[in-house]
Scaffold this active site. Sequence first.
Site, PDB file in Angstrom:
ATOM      1  N   GLU A  52     -12.144 -11.534  13.099  1.00 51.78           N
ATOM      2  CA  GLU A  52     -12.737 -11.514  11.752  1.00 51.78           C
ATOM      3  C   GLU A  52     -12.766 -12.924  11.167  1.00 51.78           C
ATOM      4  OE1 GLU A  52     -11.651  -6.948  10.347  1.00 51.78           O
ATOM      5  OE2 GLU A  52     -10.285  -8.549   9.802  1.00 51.78           O
ATOM      6  N   CYS A  87      -6.723  -7.025   3.677  1.00 46.36           N
ATOM      7  CA  CYS A  87      -8.033  -6.376   3.604  1.00 46.36           C
ATOM      8  C   CYS A  87      -8.936  -6.905   2.495  1.00 46.36           C
ATOM      9  CB  CYS A  87      -7.883  -4.868   3.362  1.00 46.36           C
ATOM     10  SG  CYS A  87      -6.330  -4.118   3.808  1.00 46.36           S
ATOM     11  N   GLU A 118     -29.824   6.707  12.378  1.00 45.96           N
ATOM     12  CA  GLU A 118     -30.550   7.848  12.943  1.00 45.96           C
ATOM     13  C   GLU A 118     -30.382   7.915  14.464  1.00 45.96           C
ATOM     14  OE1 GLU A 118     -35.020   7.675  12.966  1.00 45.96           O
ATOM     15  OE2 GLU A 118     -34.706   5.771  11.947  1.00 45.96           O
ATOM     16  N   LYS A 155      -9.873 -10.721   2.540  1.00 45.15           N
ATOM     17  CA  LYS A 155     -10.639 -10.888   3.786  1.00 45.15           C
ATOM     18  C   LYS A 155     -12.074 -10.393   3.615  1.00 45.15           C
ATOM     19  CE  LYS A 155     -10.799  -7.680   6.551  1.00 45.15           C
ATOM     20  NZ  LYS A 155     -10.074  -6.855   7.515  1.00 45.15           N
ATOM     21  N   THR A 184      -4.088   0.237   5.984  1.00 40.61           N
ATOM     22  CA  THR A 184      -3.768   0.580   4.602  1.00 40.61           C
ATOM     23  C   THR A 184      -3.900   2.076   4.278  1.00 40.61           C
ATOM     24  OG1 THR A 184      -4.053  -1.569   3.618  1.00 40.61           O
ATOM     25  CG2 THR A 184      -4.742   0.291   2.270  1.00 40.61           C
ATOM     26  N   CYS A 204      -2.348  -5.938   1.846  1.00 35.95           N
ATOM     27  CA  CYS A 204      -3.759  -5.554   1.767  1.00 35.95           C
ATOM     28  C   CYS A 204      -4.438  -6.218   0.578  1.00 35.95           C
ATOM     29  CB  CYS A 204      -3.862  -4.033   1.666  1.00 35.95           C
ATOM     30  SG  CYS A 204      -5.557  -3.468   1.549  1.00 35.95           S
ATOM     31  N   HIS A 208     -34.905   8.473   8.332  1.00 36.74           N
ATOM     32  CA  HIS A 208     -35.774   7.447   8.921  1.00 36.74           C
ATOM     33  C   HIS A 208     -36.379   6.558   7.834  1.00 36.74           C
ATOM     34  CE1 HIS A 208     -38.386   5.678  11.915  1.00 36.74           C
ATOM     35  NE2 HIS A 208     -39.408   5.840  11.071  1.00 36.74           N
ATOM     36  N   TYR A 221      -8.182  -7.967  16.029  1.00 34.41           N
ATOM     37  CA  TYR A 221      -9.224  -7.806  15.009  1.00 34.41           C
ATOM     38  C   TYR A 221      -9.127  -8.856  13.905  1.00 34.41           C
ATOM     39  CZ  TYR A 221      -6.499  -5.403  11.287  1.00 34.41           C
ATOM     40  OH  TYR A 221      -5.626  -5.104  10.271  1.00 34.41           O
ATOM     41  N   SER A 275       0.822  -1.222   0.000  1.00 37.30           N
ATOM     42  CA  SER A 275       0.000   0.000   0.000  1.00 37.30           C
ATOM     43  C   SER A 275       0.854   1.269   0.000  1.00 37.30           C
ATOM     44  CB  SER A 275      -0.893  -0.001   1.247  1.00 37.30           C
ATOM     45  OG  SER A 275      -1.632  -1.197   1.330  1.00 37.30           O
ATOM     46  N   ARG A 327      -5.091 -15.183  25.161  1.00 37.52           N
ATOM     47  CA  ARG A 327      -4.518 -14.976  26.486  1.00 37.52           C
ATOM     48  C   ARG A 327      -5.389 -14.023  27.315  1.00 37.52           C
ATOM     49  NH1 ARG A 327       1.264 -15.032  27.058  1.00 37.52           N
ATOM     50  NH2 ARG A 327       1.401 -14.355  24.902  1.00 37.52           N
TER      51      ARG A 327
HETATM   52  C1  LIG Z   1      -5.487 -10.479   7.400  1.00 40.03           C
HETATM   53  C2  LIG Z   1      -5.300  -8.990   7.368  1.00 40.03           C
HETATM   54  C3  LIG Z   1      -6.402  -8.169   7.245  1.00 40.03           C
HETATM   55  C4  LIG Z   1      -6.252  -6.796   7.202  1.00 40.03           C
HETATM   56  N1  LIG Z   1      -7.364  -6.026   7.075  1.00 40.03           N
HETATM   57  C5  LIG Z   1      -7.252  -4.686   6.998  1.00 40.03           C
HETATM   58  C6  LIG Z   1      -8.391  -3.868   6.815  1.00 40.03           C
HETATM   59  O1  LIG Z   1      -9.522  -4.360   6.757  1.00 40.03           O
HETATM   60  N2  LIG Z   1      -8.219  -2.533   6.693  1.00 40.03           N
HETATM   61  C7  LIG Z   1      -6.976  -1.950   6.756  1.00 40.03           C
HETATM   62  O2  LIG Z   1      -6.864  -0.736   6.625  1.00 40.03           O
HETATM   63  N3  LIG Z   1      -5.862  -2.705   6.945  1.00 40.03           N
HETATM   64  C8  LIG Z   1      -5.980  -4.048   7.067  1.00 40.03           C
HETATM   65  N4  LIG Z   1      -4.854  -4.819   7.226  1.00 40.03           N
HETATM   66  C9  LIG Z   1      -3.535  -4.148   7.369  1.00 40.03           C
HETATM   67  C10 LIG Z   1      -2.982  -3.742   6.013  1.00 40.03           C
HETATM   68  O3  LIG Z   1      -2.907  -4.866   5.173  1.00 40.03           O
HETATM   69  C11 LIG Z   1      -1.608  -3.112   6.204  1.00 40.03           C
HETATM   70  O4  LIG Z   1      -1.710  -2.046   7.115  1.00 40.03           O
HETATM   71  C12 LIG Z   1      -1.030  -2.582   4.899  1.00 40.03           C
HETATM   72  O5  LIG Z   1      -0.946  -3.585   3.928  1.00 40.03           O
HETATM   73  C13 LIG Z   1       0.347  -1.981   5.152  1.00 40.03           C
HETATM   74  O6  LIG Z   1       0.925  -1.557   3.949  1.00 40.03           O
HETATM   75  P1  LIG Z   1       2.491  -1.474   3.797  1.00 40.03           P
HETATM   76  O7  LIG Z   1       2.751  -0.764   2.511  1.00 40.03           O
HETATM   77  O8  LIG Z   1       3.102  -0.967   5.013  1.00 40.03           O
HETATM   78  O9  LIG Z   1       2.994  -2.988   3.693  1.00 40.03           O
HETATM   79  P2  LIG Z   1       2.498  -4.239   2.872  1.00 40.03           P
HETATM   80  O10 LIG Z   1       1.209  -4.008   2.203  1.00 40.03           O
HETATM   81  O11 LIG Z   1       2.619  -5.390   3.784  1.00 40.03           O
HETATM   82  O12 LIG Z   1       3.592  -4.368   1.708  1.00 40.03           O
HETATM   83  C14 LIG Z   1       4.917  -4.682   1.983  1.00 40.03           C
HETATM   84  C15 LIG Z   1       5.497  -5.380   0.760  1.00 40.03           C
HETATM   85  O13 LIG Z   1       6.911  -5.436   0.879  1.00 40.03           O
HETATM   86  C16 LIG Z   1       7.356  -6.666   0.350  1.00 40.03           C
HETATM   87  N5  LIG Z   1       8.692  -6.894   0.904  1.00 40.03           N
HETATM   88  C17 LIG Z   1       9.015  -7.119   2.209  1.00 40.03           C
HETATM   89  N6  LIG Z   1      10.366  -7.171   2.343  1.00 40.03           N
HETATM   90  C18 LIG Z   1      10.897  -7.001   1.100  1.00 40.03           C
HETATM   91  C19 LIG Z   1      12.223  -6.943   0.595  1.00 40.03           C
HETATM   92  N7  LIG Z   1      13.296  -7.035   1.395  1.00 40.03           N
HETATM   93  N8  LIG Z   1      12.403  -6.759  -0.736  1.00 40.03           N
HETATM   94  C20 LIG Z   1      11.327  -6.638  -1.567  1.00 40.03           C
HETATM   95  N9  LIG Z   1      10.053  -6.672  -1.140  1.00 40.03           N
HETATM   96  C21 LIG Z   1       9.841  -6.835   0.181  1.00 40.03           C
HETATM   97  C22 LIG Z   1       6.286  -7.655   0.794  1.00 40.03           C
HETATM   98  O14 LIG Z   1       6.291  -8.812  -0.003  1.00 40.03           O
HETATM   99  C23 LIG Z   1       5.014  -6.822   0.617  1.00 40.03           C
HETATM  100  O15 LIG Z   1       4.456  -7.005  -0.665  1.00 40.03           O
HETATM  101  C24 LIG Z   1      -4.959  -6.215   7.271  1.00 40.03           C
HETATM  102  C25 LIG Z   1      -3.837  -7.033   7.394  1.00 40.03           C
HETATM  103  C26 LIG Z   1      -3.999  -8.402   7.451  1.00 40.03           C
HETATM  104  C27 LIG Z   1      -2.793  -9.275   7.583  1.00 40.03           C
END
Ligand SMILES: Cc1cc2nc3c(=O)[nH]c(=O)nc-3n(C[C@H](O)[C@H](O)[C@H](O)COP(=O)(O)OP(=O)(O)OC[C@H]3O[C@@H](n4cnc5c(N)ncnc54)[C@H](O)[C@@H]3O)c2cc1C
Length: 466
Positions: A187, A52, A446, A55, A316, A47, A441, A183, A19, A204
């Site tokens: 879910e 997200c 509401e 899911k 995200t 995500c 309503h 969460y 993201s 826990r």
């Molecule tokens: C099951 C689940 C449900 C979720 N539901 C929600 C939701 O409903 N709403 C919401 O807002 N958030 C949700 N989240 C959280 C959301 O997915 C994260 O907050 C978001 O994806 C974070 O984005 P990011 O860019 O930090 O990392 P990420 O999206 O995790 O992207 C990181 C990327 O870096 C890559 N990477 C890692 N290390 C390396 C490397 N050394 N070299 C190259 N590539 C690498 C990984 O493969 C990955 O593709 C959920 C998370 C999970 C696990």
Amino acid sequence: MKGSPMAFDVDLFVIGAGSGGVRAARVAAGHGAKVAVAEEFRFGGTCVIRGCVPKKLLVYASRFADDFADAEGFGWSVAGARFDWPTLVAAKEREVSRLSAAYRAGLAGAGVELIEQRAELIDAHRVRLAGGRTTSARHILIATGARPAPPSSIAGLEHAISSNEVFDLAAFPRRLLVVGGGYIAVEFASLFARLGAEVVEVMRAGNVLRGFDEDMREGLRDELTRAGVELRFGCLPTAIEKRGASLLVALSDGERIEADQVLAATGRKPNTTGLGLETAGVALDAAGAVVVDRHSTSNVPSIHAVGDVTNRVNLTPVAIRDGHALADRLFGGAEGAVDHDLVAHAVFATPEIGSVGLTEAEAAGRFEVVDVYKTNFRPMKATLSGSVERSLMKLVVDAATDRVVGAHILGAAASETIQTLAVAIKMGAKKADLDATMAVHPTAAEELVTMRARAARIERGARRTE
Ligand SMILES: Cc1cc2nc3c(=O)[nH]c(=O)nc-3n(C[C@H](O)[C@H](O)[C@H](O)COP(=O)(O)OP(=O)(O)OC[C@H]3O[C@@H](n4cnc5c(N)ncnc54)[C@H](O)[C@@H]3O)c2cc1C
């Protein structure tokens, strides 16, 4: 864009196409920067690929169970409905692949170089790719996200799965043990129970959703139980043993449970291991997250980090906003930092929780006098369906200013409702503003503008009066 006195291969090298990384790369390229992004798994990140998006698709699938059950009360017969897990997994994969391809196309179209390899830091300006190539960059963005962190104390942990694997299970888990009360854990417990699994959820803590408002925690606990989830508090698995096609799980309370799958959803850890951050001199906190300032820059001025790897607000939209702001600042001349206050969020259990701002307990610790308004009602749809589901709504108000400092909803479409209410609260809405707003309503929402009687007043240092 200012020219660089030193010659670098690129202006911005992004590690991680999730993201935050994708948004930063695309916006930086739009400002004219030369950008490369490395991704070791699939474009789109957690995500899109295993968070997200898939899911929510599974949540939609699970809610047909409630619709079918409710339908009869409205005159429909839906006998013979059956669910097929492989069909859902295949449909989910098509959508995830479509989105991943769209992310790639968006980046490529913006002129970003796509590198499908793991990348690691060598120093403040150099990155080594898994294939051996070394690249130099004026700025490096760490956007590597987080990974599941299962409790290492469980013997036989290798038999458990995490949220990374759960979306692609070949067979539907008829008996599922979910470990964790956050969460993500609730879910999955909620949706798998609706898809027909026998679900036991162990944690826990003494209740689900630590950190959420107490009324929401209690309300969702009751709804999960009503949906057939067996909740076991104050215990964790101590050992998982493979017995043929089943798993035998020993719990710390002495019980033994047989399951087809054990889903460990006990939290996530920033992806910083083996990234070369220490060699590059980047400071990490005790949780292993990259320490950044309010502009998402680390202690090394050329190295920045956004998203879950910084362990700030792990959602995200926050990763996207921080990635965007960073690119605007580095290459677009913008100054402002992203405001992480009053970030609305949801729990996609059924019913959902939507929350923004402070819980009652947090507000009580911050303001002299806090007024609480709440309502607990049977949704209109339940009158004919016969469902015993309840909806809860709660407003937390700073009595001195009349400002609404927290809003919490448990009920159908809570995530949608809280998004809209969050705008008003972010703008500083007072309880009187909600009271002055005419109701729509008949709706559940509401109730938010018709809660006149205070449920409780909490005075600092004094007793709570109901
Ligand atoms: C099951 C689940 C449900 C979720 N539901 C929600 C939701 O409903 N709403 C919401 O807002 N958030 C949700 N989240 C959280 C959301 O997915 C994260 O907050 C978001 O994806 C974070 O984005 P990011 O860019 O930090 O990392 P990420 O999206 O995790 O992207 C990181 C990327 O870096 C890559 N990477 C890692 N290390 C390396 C490397 N050394 N070299 C190259 N590539 C690498 C990984 O493969 C990955 O593709 C959920 C998370 C999970 C696990």
